[in-house]
Design a protein around this motif. Structure first.
Motif, short mmCIF file in Angstrom:
data_model
loop_
_atom_site.label_atom_id
_atom_site.label_comp_id
_atom_site.label_asym_id
_atom_site.label_seq_id
_atom_site.Cartn_x
_atom_site.Cartn_y
_atom_site.Cartn_z
N LYS A 724 -54.59 -24.64 -5.27
CA LYS A 724 -54.45 -23.47 -4.69
C LYS A 724 -55.31 -23.28 -3.42
O LYS A 724 -56.44 -23.71 -3.53
CB LYS A 724 -54.38 -22.24 -5.46
CG LYS A 724 -53.27 -22.13 -6.56
CD LYS A 724 -51.85 -22.09 -6.01
CE LYS A 724 -50.83 -21.95 -7.29
NZ LYS A 724 -49.64 -21.82 -6.49
N PRO A 725 -54.95 -22.73 -2.38
CA PRO A 725 -55.87 -22.38 -1.49
C PRO A 725 -56.86 -21.36 -1.83
O PRO A 725 -56.83 -20.24 -2.53
CB PRO A 725 -55.21 -21.69 -0.19
CG PRO A 725 -53.82 -21.30 -0.81
CD PRO A 725 -53.59 -22.15 -2.07
N GLU A 726 -58.16 -21.60 -1.58
CA GLU A 726 -59.34 -20.75 -1.85
C GLU A 726 -59.74 -19.63 -0.69
O GLU A 726 -59.79 -18.46 -1.00
CB GLU A 726 -60.61 -21.75 -2.14
CG GLU A 726 -61.62 -20.70 -2.97
CD GLU A 726 -61.53 -20.31 -4.10
OE1 GLU A 726 -62.29 -19.56 -4.48
OE2 GLU A 726 -60.54 -20.40 -4.72
N THR A 727 -60.16 -20.49 0.35
CA THR A 727 -60.27 -19.84 1.65
C THR A 727 -59.99 -20.31 2.91
O THR A 727 -59.06 -21.41 2.33
CB THR A 727 -62.02 -19.72 2.00
OG1 THR A 727 -62.31 -21.07 2.19
CG2 THR A 727 -62.62 -19.04 0.74
N SER A 730 -60.99 -23.87 2.64
CA SER A 730 -61.04 -24.73 1.49
C SER A 730 -60.18 -24.42 0.56
O SER A 730 -59.16 -23.60 0.42
CB SER A 730 -62.66 -24.29 0.56
OG SER A 730 -62.45 -22.80 0.47
N TRP A 731 -59.95 -25.43 -0.45
CA TRP A 731 -58.72 -25.34 -1.56
C TRP A 731 -59.47 -25.27 -2.74
O TRP A 731 -60.67 -25.92 -3.07
CB TRP A 731 -57.81 -26.46 -1.45
CG TRP A 731 -56.85 -26.16 -0.28
CD1 TRP A 731 -57.21 -25.87 1.15
CD2 TRP A 731 -55.38 -26.11 -0.48
NE1 TRP A 731 -56.02 -25.77 1.74
CE2 TRP A 731 -54.98 -25.78 0.69
CE3 TRP A 731 -54.68 -25.94 -1.64
CZ2 TRP A 731 -53.67 -25.43 1.24
CZ3 TRP A 731 -53.31 -25.61 -1.20
CH2 TRP A 731 -52.79 -25.46 -0.06
N ASN A 732 -58.55 -25.00 -4.10
CA ASN A 732 -59.25 -24.97 -5.27
C ASN A 732 -58.48 -25.86 -6.18
O ASN A 732 -57.12 -25.55 -6.51
CB ASN A 732 -59.16 -23.47 -5.91
CG ASN A 732 -59.57 -23.38 -7.20
OD1 ASN A 732 -60.18 -24.25 -7.91
ND2 ASN A 732 -59.64 -22.12 -7.87
N THR A 734 -57.86 -27.05 -9.91
CA THR A 734 -58.23 -26.71 -11.26
C THR A 734 -57.67 -27.57 -12.17
O THR A 734 -56.33 -27.90 -12.36
CB THR A 734 -57.94 -25.26 -11.40
OG1 THR A 734 -58.46 -24.50 -10.49
CG2 THR A 734 -58.41 -24.83 -13.06
N LYS A 771 -67.52 -26.03 -10.77
CA LYS A 771 -67.62 -25.08 -11.79
C LYS A 771 -66.69 -25.26 -13.19
O LYS A 771 -65.83 -25.80 -13.22
CB LYS A 771 -67.10 -23.73 -11.21
CG LYS A 771 -67.88 -23.27 -9.88
CD LYS A 771 -67.51 -22.00 -9.38
CE LYS A 771 -67.98 -21.62 -7.92
NZ LYS A 771 -67.39 -20.28 -7.34
N ARG A 781 -63.19 -26.47 -12.32
CA ARG A 781 -62.63 -25.88 -11.14
C ARG A 781 -63.48 -26.71 -9.86
O ARG A 781 -64.51 -26.73 -9.75
CB ARG A 781 -62.97 -24.64 -10.69
CG ARG A 781 -62.06 -23.61 -11.86
CD ARG A 781 -62.39 -22.22 -11.67
NE ARG A 781 -61.83 -21.56 -10.57
CZ ARG A 781 -62.76 -20.95 -9.53
NH1 ARG A 781 -63.93 -21.10 -9.71
NH2 ARG A 781 -62.13 -20.45 -8.55
N ILE A 783 -63.88 -26.88 -5.94
CA ILE A 783 -63.72 -26.02 -4.59
C ILE A 783 -64.31 -27.14 -3.44
O ILE A 783 -65.02 -27.60 -3.27
CB ILE A 783 -64.32 -25.02 -4.26
CG1 ILE A 783 -64.44 -23.80 -5.56
CG2 ILE A 783 -64.17 -24.19 -3.19
CD1 ILE A 783 -62.84 -23.72 -5.94
#
Length: 789
Positions: A724-727, A730-732, A734, A771, A781, A783
């Motif tokens: 998923k997009p984080e910001t 950046s993307w996440n 998991t 993380k 996770r 990032i």
């Protein structure tokens, strides 16, 4: 009218009073104002400001403008004519150095007007010569020669050696510009002779520089170097830093034309050093580009690339598209010599954009100068009026003095007939006033009509000159696409005379294979009612073809919305099209080669996996067999990247979402555990090849560990992978399982296992953060940034 009676006794007193009043007025008008100490102090301050402006390279041009404007304001306040002239010349020099020739001419004509109005001759010749130089820059040789002749007449009248020298130098530059080299050299020697007789080092240096330019133009490089060195000696004695730096560049250019690249580089280095001291970064960047060009001739490619890049970077901070385009043109030549076609294409595109910008600016300047003809004619007319006005004032002044004498002599005779004459005069004046008002009104109407007709004539002439002298073919078409007008450049581009082109339809000049495309573009233009641009293969009169670009601008009737006319501009783009084709073919071949490499790498990985599978089948050691299985998964992960690149036909980027879907299937298929469910929630994401491979290896390690250790004793469970997009940047990613979880205090930094070390290295490689949480199983996770490069 009642009769008025005058006592004869008061007549002598009246005569004495009138005579005394007239004498007092004459004394007052003849009295000149004496210079006060404050006035002298202000004059001294203004002269100091202009000395700072005239001091070579002491300040930047913006500072010179501020000083000149301050001097002009102060000079106008105290009516200091010499200061007004010097300050106006300084402001004109600023606009000339920034390329605003229209503004420069405006201030020069203002300065010329002050000379004429006040009969002030110092600097008069210099002003005409500077106006001549500006007209040479815009290729208006006729006006340039007119002002040279005016300057020559004034110099012959003043007999000032410096004025005569300036006229000879300007004539030399004029004939050099018009390629009459013999006459240019004659005037150069005349200027040198007078400068030597009067020990004027500045004009002597200018004379030698002119002779050097003429010799260089004629290919007499040894002679040009000799004259440039003599000019260098003269300017060095006067500490003219800007002229010294320019002369070193000229000498370097002569040596380069001779083929002596080593000496040329030495002189360019000296010029660079001088210009660095002056702080004028445009000149510094230009010198560095010159050095890079010489290094390229010497086949010293590393040094050439350094100076070309550095010089282009410096001039790019300024706003002169000609110098910036010059830098990118040299970079293009360098990359082309190195067969670096990709960078050559980028440099050529950049050069082309700045070249087009310079052409646009040059055309805009010429149009501004053409539009300024009205202002020039007006100023010349005003100058004529001022001359007539001065003559009229002198005549009127003489007339007033004669009238005063006559009044004094005949006063007693005419005094007793005053009322009779007064009555007669009033009637005459009334009729004269009415007649004068009527005449003035009629004259104003005539002048207004003449001005309107003259403005229309000049406007039409300006645009006619512009159209007739352009390289592009300009056509005016009616609503049926018949040509009404075509520019003379059609002969050079298509081989048709203008009268022949008027009989040709637009499609007659287009190759049949392109006609359908052109018809579609014209139809689209008619629908959206906006200008269109298209590229096509054009036909010449002799049957040959060339690539052309056409810009069509329709003109619509505002009431009906129907097209009434259209303006077409056709340009030859054959050279540009050839370069694009070459670079496109090179890029396509590079893409084919990289795809082939990815395919072979994928095949080699497949062979490697098969060899490991054979070795695994031969061993009976379960630990070694497990290591082989883990290694196979890692190799398959890397192989999948190259397979994706080969299938997508994109050599730089990979769809991360598709890659992760394939990777999860490969890992789950390797363990064949029906009790463990794979759940994916992956959004579309495109990443470069440097990012996708480390992320794939991380996912492989984490899923492998989950299959092995998260569900002991054949427990059931779920492994989830989400992206998923984080910001915005950046993307996440998991990876989560609901197994037994991680040991207390677990960290990839502290763990000694190979998998943990691989994960930590790969996380650092993609500039990501990891993380780890322990709630309801294990959760990792990652990032990471996307499209970093």
């Amino acid at each position: 009218m009642a009769d008025m009676h005058i006592n004869p006794k008061i007549v002598p007193f009246l005569i004495f009073f009138i005579t005394g009043s007239i004498s007092c007025l004459q004394v007052v008008s003849a009295t000149e104002k004496t210079d006060s100490s404050a006035y002298k102090k202000e004059v001294k301050y203004i002269d100091s400001l202009m000395q700072l402006v005239n001091f070579h390279n002491a300040f930047r041009i913006d500072t010179n403008l501020a000083l000149s404007e301050e001097a002009l304001k102060r000079s106008l306040a105290i009516h200091y004519l010499r200061g007004e002239l010097m300050a106006t010349g300084g402001i004109s020099s600023y606009h000339s150095s920034t390329g605003n020739l229209y503004k420069s001419l405006e201030f020069l004509f203002s300065k010329l007007e002050k000379h004429m109005k006040n009969d002030y001759y110092p600097g008069y010749v210099s002003t005409h010569c500077r106006i001549s130089s500006v007209f040479l820059l815009i290729e208006d040789t006729l006006r340039s020669l007119e002002h040279i002749n005016l300057a020559d007449k004034i110099a012959q009248m003043t007999k000032d050696p410096e004025d005569i020298t300036l006229v000879y130098l300007e004539k030399g530059k004029y004939f050099l510009h018009t390629e009459d080299y013999n006459r240019a050299r004659d005037y150069g020697f005349l200027a040198k002779s007078i400068s030597m007789e009067n020990n004027n080092q500045e004009n002597l240096g200018r004379s030698y520089r002119l002779l050097g330019d003429i010799s260089q133009r004629l290919g007499e490089y040894g002679q040009s170097i000799y004259y440039f060195n003599l000019a260098l000696k003269s300017f060095t004695q006067q500490d003219f830093i800007a002229d010294v730096g320019s002369l070193y560049t000229r000498i370097a250019h002569s040596y380069m034309l001779k083929g002596d690249f080593q000496t040329a580089r030495t002189y360019d280095q000296i010029s660079l050093s001088i210009r660095e001291q002056s702080g004028i970064m445009d000149l510094v960047g230009q010198s560095m580009i010159n050095i890079g060009r010489v290094y390229l001739k010497m086949n010293r490619f590393d040094s050439s690339l350094y100076y070309l890049k550095k010089g282009t970077e410096i001039v790019s901070r300024r706003s002169n598209p000609v110098i910036i385009g010059y830098g990118y043109k040299q970079l293009y030549e360098f990359y082309l010599a190195q067969k670096d076609y990709k960078n050559a294409f980028i440099a050529y595109q950049t050069y082309e954009s700045y070249h087009q910008k310079a052409v646009s600016q040059n055309n805009a300047t010429k149009i501004s100068i053409l539009n300024s003809n009205w202002l020039i004619n007006k100023m010349e007319y005003q100058n004529s009026l001022l001359t007539q006005e001065n003559t009229l004032k002198k005549i009127q002044s003489q007339k007033r003095r004669m009238e005063t004498i006559l009044y004094e002599i005949g006063f007693l005779v005419v005094f007793f007939f005053t009322f009779f004459i007064n009555n007669l005069t009033r009637g005459i004046k009334g009729r004269q006033k009415s007649l004068k008002m009527l005449t003035q009104k009629l004259q104003d109407q005539i002048n207004e009509k003449v001005k309107s007709e003259e403005f229309m004539r000049q406007s039409e002439a300006r645009y006619r000159i512009l159209a007739d002298n352009m390289v592009d073919v300009i056509s005016l078409l009616d609503s049926n696409w018949n040509r009404i007008y075509v520019s003379p450049s059609c002969l050079k581009l298509f081989g048709y005379e203008p009268h022949e082109m008027l009989c040709k339809k637009p499609l007659d000049l287009i190759e049949p294979s392109c006609q359908a495309m052109v018809n579609e573009e014209i139809s689209k233009m008619a629908r959206i009612k906006k200008p269109t641009r298209y590229t096509f293969k054009a036909l010449r009169k002799d049957g040959t073809t060339f690539w052309a670009e056409s810009n069509v601008n329709p003109i619509y009737n505002k009431e009906t919305g129907v097209m009434k006319e259209a303006i077409s501009v056709i340009r030859d783009i054959s050279e540009r099209h050839m370069h694009e084709e070459i670079l496109f073919d090179n890029e396509r071949q590079k893409g084919f080669l990289l795809n082939e490499i990815h395919n072979r790498v994928k095949n080699n990985f497949s062979i490697l996996i098969s060899l490991m599978e054979m070795q695994r089948a031969l061993t009976s050691d379960p630990v070694l067999s497990s290591s082989f299985a883990d290694l196979q998964l890692r190799v398959k992960t890397m192989s999948l990247v190259h397979e994706q690149l080969y299938l997508d036909q994109d050599i730089h980027f990979v769809p991360l979402s598709d890659y992760l879907q394939h990777l999860t299937l490969i890992v789950s298929s390797a363990f064949k555990n029906d009790k463990i469910t794979i759940h994916t929630d992956i959004d579309p994401c495109i990443v470069n090849i440097e990012t996708v491979l480390p992320l794939g290896l991380i996912v492989n390690e984490l899923m492998t560990n989950a299959f092995k250790y998260a569900f002991p004793q054949n427990r059931a469970g779920v492994i989830s992978i989400s992206l998923k997009p984080e910001t915005p940047g950046s993307w996440n990613l998991t990876i989560r399982d609901n197994g037994i979880g991680l040991p207390s205090g677990f960290s990839t930094l502290a763990s000694q296992s190979m998998g943990s070390q691989i994960i930590q290295i790969l996380v650092q490689q993609v500039d990501a953060t990891l993380k780890i949480t322990h709630d309801d199983g294990a959760c990792f996770r990652i990032i990471f940034p996307v499209n970093k490069n």
